[in-house]
Design a protein around this motif. Structure first.
Motif, PDB file in Angstrom:
ATOM      1  N   ALA A 308       0.817  -1.213   0.000  1.00 21.18           N
ATOM      2  CA  ALA A 308       0.000   0.000   0.000  1.00 21.18           C
ATOM      3  C   ALA A 308       0.850   1.261   0.000  1.00 21.18           C
ATOM      4  CB  ALA A 308      -0.946  -0.003   1.200  1.00 21.18           C
ATOM      5  N   TYR A 309       1.975   1.248   0.724  1.00 17.29           N
ATOM      6  CA  TYR A 309       2.766   2.466   0.890  1.00 17.29           C
ATOM      7  C   TYR A 309       4.183   2.340   0.344  1.00 17.29           C
ATOM      8  CZ  TYR A 309      -1.050   3.739   4.007  1.00 17.29           C
ATOM      9  OH  TYR A 309      -2.295   4.035   4.519  1.00 17.29           O
ATOM     10  N   PHE A 310       4.562   1.170  -0.155  1.00 19.84           N
ATOM     11  CA  PHE A 310       5.907   1.015  -0.698  1.00 19.84           C
ATOM     12  C   PHE A 310       5.924  -0.039  -1.790  1.00 19.84           C
ATOM     13  CE2 PHE A 310       5.720  -2.273   2.504  1.00 19.84           C
ATOM     14  CZ  PHE A 310       6.531  -3.303   2.041  1.00 19.84           C
ATOM     15  N   VAL A 311       6.975   0.058  -2.608  1.00 24.70           N
ATOM     16  CA  VAL A 311       7.216  -0.901  -3.681  1.00 24.70           C
ATOM     17  C   VAL A 311       8.665  -1.353  -3.588  1.00 24.70           C
ATOM     18  CG1 VAL A 311       7.445  -1.170  -6.184  1.00 24.70           C
ATOM     19  CG2 VAL A 311       5.464   0.019  -5.244  1.00 24.70           C
ATOM     20  N   ASN A 312       8.902  -2.628  -3.688  1.00 24.98           N
ATOM     21  CA  ASN A 312      10.261  -3.160  -3.719  1.00 24.98           C
ATOM     22  C   ASN A 312      10.743  -3.278  -5.159  1.00 24.98           C
ATOM     23  OD1 ASN A 312      10.748  -3.467  -0.953  1.00 24.98           O
ATOM     24  ND2 ASN A 312       9.640  -5.414  -0.905  1.00 24.98           N
ATOM     25  N   LEU A 313      11.929  -2.725  -5.431  1.00 25.62           N
ATOM     26  CA  LEU A 313      12.542  -2.810  -6.750  1.00 25.62           C
ATOM     27  C   LEU A 313      13.839  -3.611  -6.671  1.00 25.62           C
ATOM     28  CD1 LEU A 313      12.281   0.947  -7.860  1.00 25.62           C
ATOM     29  CD2 LEU A 313      10.671  -0.902  -8.408  1.00 25.62           C
ATOM     30  N   SER A 314      14.152  -4.305  -7.742  1.00 25.11           N
ATOM     31  CA  SER A 314      15.466  -4.957  -7.853  1.00 25.11           C
ATOM     32  C   SER A 314      15.897  -4.930  -9.309  1.00 25.11           C
ATOM     33  CB  SER A 314      15.410  -6.391  -7.338  1.00 25.11           C
ATOM     34  OG  SER A 314      14.615  -7.197  -8.189  1.00 25.11           O
ATOM     35  N   TRP A 315      17.204  -5.071  -9.533  1.00 24.14           N
ATOM     36  CA  TRP A 315      17.735  -5.020 -10.894  1.00 24.14           C
ATOM     37  C   TRP A 315      19.060  -5.774 -10.960  1.00 24.14           C
ATOM     38  CZ3 TRP A 315      16.932  -0.873  -7.664  1.00 24.14           C
ATOM     39  CH2 TRP A 315      18.078  -0.267  -7.106  1.00 24.14           C
ATOM     40  N   THR A 316      19.469  -6.057 -12.181  1.00 22.83           N
ATOM     41  CA  THR A 316      20.778  -6.659 -12.410  1.00 22.83           C
ATOM     42  C   THR A 316      21.802  -5.542 -12.514  1.00 22.83           C
ATOM     43  OG1 THR A 316      19.787  -8.505 -13.595  1.00 22.83           O
ATOM     44  CG2 THR A 316      22.129  -8.091 -13.986  1.00 22.83           C
ATOM     45  N   PRO A 317      22.927  -5.655 -11.801  1.00 25.82           N
ATOM     46  CA  PRO A 317      23.880  -4.536 -11.768  1.00 25.82           C
ATOM     47  C   PRO A 317      24.509  -4.241 -13.112  1.00 25.82           C
ATOM     48  CG  PRO A 317      24.833  -6.496 -10.761  1.00 25.82           C
ATOM     49  CD  PRO A 317      23.388  -6.803 -10.995  1.00 25.82           C
ATOM     50  N   ALA A 376       9.952  -0.038 -15.071  1.00 25.69           N
ATOM     51  CA  ALA A 376       9.170  -0.978 -14.272  1.00 25.69           C
ATOM     52  C   ALA A 376       7.938  -0.256 -13.761  1.00 25.69           C
ATOM     53  CB  ALA A 376       9.985  -1.518 -13.102  1.00 25.69           C
ATOM     54  N   SER A 377       6.791  -0.880 -13.887  1.00 28.33           N
ATOM     55  CA  SER A 377       5.527  -0.273 -13.460  1.00 28.33           C
ATOM     56  C   SER A 377       4.970  -1.006 -12.251  1.00 28.33           C
ATOM     57  CB  SER A 377       4.499  -0.315 -14.596  1.00 28.33           C
ATOM     58  OG  SER A 377       4.966   0.373 -15.728  1.00 28.33           O
ATOM     59  N   ALA A 378       4.235  -0.272 -11.414  1.00 31.03           N
ATOM     60  CA  ALA A 378       3.627  -0.875 -10.229  1.00 31.03           C
ATOM     61  C   ALA A 378       2.399  -0.069  -9.836  1.00 31.03           C
ATOM     62  CB  ALA A 378       4.621  -0.901  -9.067  1.00 31.03           C
ATOM     63  N   THR A 379       1.397  -0.765  -9.318  1.00 29.02           N
ATOM     64  CA  THR A 379       0.224  -0.126  -8.736  1.00 29.02           C
ATOM     65  C   THR A 379       0.122  -0.582  -7.299  1.00 29.02           C
ATOM     66  OG1 THR A 379      -0.942  -0.066 -10.854  1.00 29.02           O
ATOM     67  CG2 THR A 379      -2.268   0.176  -8.865  1.00 29.02           C
ATOM     68  N   THR A 380       0.165   0.356  -6.378  1.00 22.78           N
ATOM     69  CA  THR A 380       0.125   0.024  -4.956  1.00 22.78           C
ATOM     70  C   THR A 380      -1.234  -0.549  -4.573  1.00 22.78           C
ATOM     71  OG1 THR A 380      -0.415   2.328  -4.498  1.00 22.78           O
ATOM     72  CG2 THR A 380       1.878   1.662  -4.244  1.00 22.78           C
ATOM     73  N   LEU A 381      -1.244  -1.344  -3.519  1.00 24.91           N
ATOM     74  CA  LEU A 381      -2.482  -1.936  -3.010  1.00 24.91           C
ATOM     75  C   LEU A 381      -3.324  -0.882  -2.312  1.00 24.91           C
ATOM     76  CD1 LEU A 381      -0.993  -5.214  -1.469  1.00 24.91           C
ATOM     77  CD2 LEU A 381      -1.882  -4.863  -3.783  1.00 24.91           C
ATOM     78  N   SER A 382      -4.585  -1.170  -2.142  1.00 26.47           N
ATOM     79  CA  SER A 382      -5.467  -0.244  -1.430  1.00 26.47           C
ATOM     80  C   SER A 382      -5.187  -0.242   0.057  1.00 26.47           C
ATOM     81  CB  SER A 382      -6.931  -0.595  -1.685  1.00 26.47           C
ATOM     82  OG  SER A 382      -7.206  -1.926  -1.248  1.00 26.47           O
ATOM     83  N   SER A 383      -4.678  -1.357   0.586  1.00 29.94           N
ATOM     84  CA  SER A 383      -4.330  -1.452   2.010  1.00 29.94           C
ATOM     85  C   SER A 383      -3.430  -2.660   2.203  1.00 29.94           C
ATOM     86  CB  SER A 383      -5.583  -1.586   2.884  1.00 29.94           C
ATOM     87  OG  SER A 383      -6.258  -2.793   2.581  1.00 29.94           O
ATOM     88  N   ASP A 384      -2.746  -2.688   3.331  1.00 31.87           N
ATOM     89  CA  ASP A 384      -1.955  -3.851   3.710  1.00 31.87           C
ATOM     90  C   ASP A 384      -1.834  -3.878   5.229  1.00 31.87           C
ATOM     91  OD1 ASP A 384       0.052  -2.033   4.413  1.00 31.87           O
ATOM     92  OD2 ASP A 384       1.190  -2.341   2.565  1.00 31.87           O
ATOM     93  N   SER A 385      -1.053  -4.802   5.749  1.00 33.33           N
ATOM     94  CA  SER A 385      -0.957  -4.986   7.196  1.00 33.33           C
ATOM     95  C   SER A 385       0.166  -4.183   7.829  1.00 33.33           C
ATOM     96  CB  SER A 385      -0.749  -6.469   7.514  1.00 33.33           C
ATOM     97  OG  SER A 385       0.462  -6.941   6.917  1.00 33.33           O
ATOM     98  N   TYR A 386       0.908  -3.421   7.015  1.00 35.19           N
ATOM     99  CA  TYR A 386       2.078  -2.725   7.527  1.00 35.19           C
ATOM    100  C   TYR A 386       1.740  -1.313   7.999  1.00 35.19           C
ATOM    101  CZ  TYR A 386       4.618  -6.456   5.141  1.00 35.19           C
ATOM    102  OH  TYR A 386       5.085  -7.670   4.737  1.00 35.19           O
ATOM    103  N   ALA A 387       2.599  -0.766   8.849  1.00 38.17           N
ATOM    104  CA  ALA A 387       2.491   0.647   9.223  1.00 38.17           C
ATOM    105  C   ALA A 387       2.934   1.500   8.037  1.00 38.17           C
ATOM    106  CB  ALA A 387       3.372   0.938  10.437  1.00 38.17           C
TER     107      ALA A 387
END
Length: 626
Positions: A308-317, A376-387
């Motif tokens: 909901a409030y963050f997205v994790n990204l990763s890539w090849t160096p 890279a595209s992302a759509t955040t969730l409407s809610s999650d369990s995290y602060a």
């Protein structure tokens, strides 16, 4: 008396003997900016930050003139590098009692000089700790010279000279070879040019991670838009300025005065200037000659999880060997939103149910950037369990200086603390105003807590050595009547104690956040807190047992359970950085770094029979010891 220099053949072994055994562990074999970052980690960890007002007294331990006119240990006169005349009597001298705010002539009194001007790291009338009171670059000097130096950088003066002072130091237009800046600089005498260089380079190491946020244009004009800092985290200074500092370090070697001062400041702040202990590290860090070829971009950028409030990204160096780091861009912006040395990152402070696009660029030692990676595209969730952000979980306002705050990360990802600070609001009798601030630094892992502690605290169950931040800065002098906030990006309230613009009643009390409260809030509500007596500090700095169990994720298997002598762990364990054993109160019993480097088990044979918790990084597993 000429300052004492160590014989050349003794320098290396003598310096190494100054620091406590093991202080610089982990630096062997490192060079370049990797060495600089390691030194940053060492000298930043558990450093004690005192109040600006404390420095006047501490100068009696760090800056007495035992080396020139007064070669004895019982002098009470300060050593001022702006007015000291090494070859003869000084024109004037001061004791620590002769502190003044300003002066119209030399010799009127002294005040505290920030060798890196305050305007570099502070905004307006608010001063920023810990930089504001760091003894390694805040020194006692003549008030008039300090006033005239203003926020001009140190440098080499050319033919245009505006002031020449009694010891020969001067202010004039810059003549640093190759520098674009032609404005005013202050040039110290040769006797202290090495002292200045090593102090500035200490600043570059100590505050790595904050340099890009500092006002590196301070003290300049649009026509002369270069100053001593260049806005980079690694190099920190313009190349021409680096060349001058390296020259000053070489021509004015470390003196006994610097060695003694380094040891004295260490006793007070619990950190050291590594370039006094080992000046050869200066060339080891800043002598690289970068190439002029832009690096290749990173590839295979992807979103590994969306919340909901963050997205994790990763890539090849990038395939280049001289990469310093990666800059992350969002929604087509030309300004990076984050920088990292790693090949993955959590981009936080996003909005729920919102679409984002990301790209990444690599940059190298010459600060050349690659072209963009793939999108890279992302759509955040409407809610999650995290602060959605960090949360204040404990607030102690005890007797005298017993002040402590516990802050917990339940966001689901590691948080970069360099964007956070503590703010405090006071009342002057007619209006409320914000005073000096304390900037946080470093990182905090998910499901971990840290403590900010006043160094004069005398709590029965917590010490300076246990706290992540130890500071006597203004925010940590609260008495319960003030509004105190944890803020993001300087002034955005994340979580607060008290009500803004009001006199509060949170004195002589320990407040513990209810476990049912899972989100920070910018509106203080006392119903969210359990109240305990003054100086109560049970489990300060530890997550509650319920928090620990909740954080458990089945990524690893532990066996046998119950265990006798060892617990074995299966799964992808080679990346685990830390293994801790805790009791069910959250107290840490043992810690092992890189526990599975050469084995697959954790010893528990020393434990008494009972129930415990095994914490592998941020994953928690209950077990029973037979």
């Amino acid at each position: 008396m000429k300052k004492l220099l160590l014989p050349i053949f003794l320098i290396s072994s003598y310096y190494a003997a100054q620091a406590p055994v093991g202080y610089y562990n982990g630096t062997t074999g490192l060079s370049g900016y990797a060495l600089k970052s390691k030194l940053h980690d060492i000298i930043s960890s558990h450093a004690i930050n005192w109040h600006y007002g404390d420095l006047q007294n501490y100068y009696n331990q760090t800056d007495l003139d035992k080396y020139y006119d007064h070669g004895s240990s019982n002098t009470t006169l300060l050593l001022d590098i702006y007015s000291e005349i090494p070859t003869g009597p000084d024109a004037y001298e001061y004791t620590s009692a002769q502190l003044i705010s300003s002066a119209s002539t030399e010799g009127s009194g002294w005040n505290r000089e920030h060798m890196v001007p305050q305007s570099t790291f502070s905004t307006g009338s608010i001063s920023d700790y810990p930089m504001y009171s760091d003894l390694f670059f805040v020194i006692p000097v003549d008030a008039r010279i300090n006033q005239l130096r203003s926020n001009y950088p140190y440098g080499m003066v050319g033919s245009t000279i505006y002031y020449t002072f009694t010891n020969g130091s001067r202010i004039g237009n810059c003549a640093i070879p190759g520098a674009a800046y032609t404005g005013r600089v202050y040039e110290p005498i040769n006797e202290f040019k090495g002292d200045v260089a090593r102090s500035l380079l200490y600043f570059a190491v100590r505050y790595e991670g904050k340099m890009s946020s500092f006002n590196y244009m301070a003290g300049t004009t649009p026509a002369n838009d270069e100053s001593q800092l260049d806005g980079t985290e690694e190099r920190v200074f313009e190349p021409s300025y680096i060349a001058m500092l390296l020259q000053w370090n070489q021509q004015d070697p470390v003196s006994q005065k610097e060695i003694d001062r380094n040891n004295a400041v260490y006793n007070i702040q619990k950190n050291r200037n590594p370039f006094i202990d080992n000046p050869a590290w200066i060339n080891a860090i800043w002598s690289d000659t970068p190439d002029s070829i832009a690096p290749n971009p990173p590839t295979a950028l992807a979103t590994t999880s969306q919340n909901a409030y963050f997205v994790n990204l990763s890539w090849t160096p990038s395939t280049d060997t001289d990469i310093l780091g990666y800059k992350i861009y969002m929604n087509g912006s030309v300004t990076p939103i984050a920088t990292t040395k790693n090949t993955s990152i959590a981009i936080d402070h996003l909005l729920p149910s919102t679409s984002y696009t990301f790209t990444v660029k690599s940059y190298d030692k010459g600060y050349l950037e690659s072209v963009n990676s793939n999108i890279a595209s992302a759509t955040t969730l409407s809610s999650d369990s995290y602060a959605k952000d960090l949360i204040i979980t404990k607030y102690l306002e005890g007797t005298s200086d017993n002040k402590a705050l516990e802050i917990t990360n339940k966001t689901g990802h590691e948080v970069n603390l360099n964007d956070y600070r503590l703010n405090i609001q006071f009342y002057n009798g007619t209006s409320y105003y914000f005073s000096d601030t304390f900037e946080l630094e470093g990182t905090i892992a998910n499901n971990e807590s840290f403590v900010i502690l006043n160094p004069n605290a005398n709590l029965s169950c917590y010490t300076n050595a246990q706290a992540k931040f130890v500071t006597a800065s203004t925010p940590m002098t609260y008495t319960g009547s003030q509004y105190v906030e944890l803020a993001y990006n300087e002034s955005i309230p994340v979580d607060v104690i008290g009500t803004k613009g009001a006199t509060n009643s949170n004195g002589n009390v320990s407040l513990y956040r209810l476990s049912s409260v899972t989100q920070p809030t910018a509106t203080f509500n006392i119903s969210e807190w359990d109240s305990y007596a003054s100086n109560y500090c049970l489990n300060l700095g530890s997550l509650s047992t319920s928090d620990l169990i909740t954080s458990r994720e089945e990524e690893f298997k532990i066996y046998p359970n119950p265990a006798n002598e060892h617990i074995f762990v299966s799964g992808k364990i080679e990346e685990i950085k830390s293994a801790q054993i805790l009791d069910f109160s959250g107290k840490v019993i043992s810690t092992e770094k890189m526990p599975f480097k050469n084995k697959k088990n954790i010893s528990v044979q020393y434990l008494s029979t009972g129930s415990y918790l095994l914490k592998l990084d941020d994953k928690i597993y209950p077990f029973i010891k037979k």
